[in-house]
Design an enzyme around this catalytic site. Sequence first.
Site, short mmCIF file in Angstrom:
data_model
loop_
_atom_site.label_atom_id
_atom_site.label_comp_id
_atom_site.label_asym_id
_atom_site.label_seq_id
_atom_site.Cartn_x
_atom_site.Cartn_y
_atom_site.Cartn_z
N LYS A 98 0.69 -1.29 0.14
CA LYS A 98 -0.03 0.04 -0.07
C LYS A 98 0.87 1.14 -0.13
CE LYS A 98 -3.93 0.22 2.16
NZ LYS A 98 -4.87 0.17 1.04
N SER A 99 0.54 2.40 -0.72
CA SER A 99 1.35 3.38 -0.93
C SER A 99 1.53 4.35 0.31
CB SER A 99 0.70 4.41 -1.93
OG SER A 99 -0.55 4.77 -1.61
N THR A 100 0.28 4.22 1.24
CA THR A 100 0.51 4.73 2.50
C THR A 100 1.92 4.20 3.58
OG1 THR A 100 -1.89 5.35 2.53
CG2 THR A 100 -0.63 5.37 4.81
N TYR A 101 1.80 2.87 3.40
CA TYR A 101 2.97 2.27 4.23
C TYR A 101 4.36 2.35 3.39
CZ TYR A 101 0.31 -0.10 7.79
OH TYR A 101 -0.50 -0.58 9.18
N ALA A 102 4.20 2.44 2.10
CA ALA A 102 5.57 2.60 1.40
C ALA A 102 6.09 4.10 1.53
CB ALA A 102 5.11 2.42 -0.16
N LEU A 134 2.26 -12.64 5.48
CA LEU A 134 2.70 -11.25 5.02
C LEU A 134 4.04 -10.93 5.50
CD1 LEU A 134 -0.48 -9.28 5.68
CD2 LEU A 134 0.27 -10.09 3.39
N GLU A 135 5.09 -10.75 4.38
CA GLU A 135 6.52 -9.99 5.03
C GLU A 135 6.41 -8.58 5.09
OE1 GLU A 135 6.05 -12.08 1.99
OE2 GLU A 135 6.03 -14.26 3.46
N GLN A 141 -2.58 -5.05 -1.26
CA GLN A 141 -3.52 -5.24 -2.41
C GLN A 141 -3.25 -6.55 -3.07
OE1 GLN A 141 -4.46 -2.79 -6.03
NE2 GLN A 141 -6.23 -2.69 -5.15
N GLN A 149 -2.75 -23.04 5.28
CA GLN A 149 -2.05 -22.41 6.35
C GLN A 149 -2.97 -21.64 7.33
OE1 GLN A 149 1.38 -20.66 4.61
NE2 GLN A 149 0.47 -18.91 4.21
#
Length: 185
Positions: A107-111, A132-133, A152, A176
Amino acid sequence: MSAMPDHWIKEKALKEGMISPFVDHKEEAGVLSYGLSSYGYDARVDSKFKIFANTHSSIVDPKNFPQDSFIDKETDVCIMPPNSFMLAKTVEYFRIPKDVIVICVGKSTYARCGIVVSVTPLEPGWEGYVTLEFSNTAPLPVKVYAFEGACQFIFLAGNERCSISYDQVNGKYMRQGGVTLPIVS
């Protein structure tokens, strides 16, 4: 291959259980957005995190993974240390059709805060919660919010079904249920 639109994703989620729980709109008021988007689905991160910690001066070996390399945290807001790595899982459970492969983008906000979210492709016939990593490339701690959007998923439909799907080869990450560490069999 074509990226599949919102109405296709919604139909597969509601009729075939492709995404569960499924949010049929983009939820964005006061949160990192999640839910259905034009050509994808923004998944949420759960509240259980595994943060890498070099407390035992271990070497990370994917063939013999040191289980004690992580600190487990369950929290609504996880603070990632600078230049660190952690694992988590999606809130949503995915069931991938046999003629679809899914890729994940951050997500661009986290990026823009220095967080990179990475996931390998979800193979045709795979199902489970997605591990998720997260990588914090910033020189400062960064907050990651549980139960809010983290990444996403983009659904790419093949021109025909594959000959052998993930479920047919008894893939090691099939079904999993939580954060899954590396498995080499």
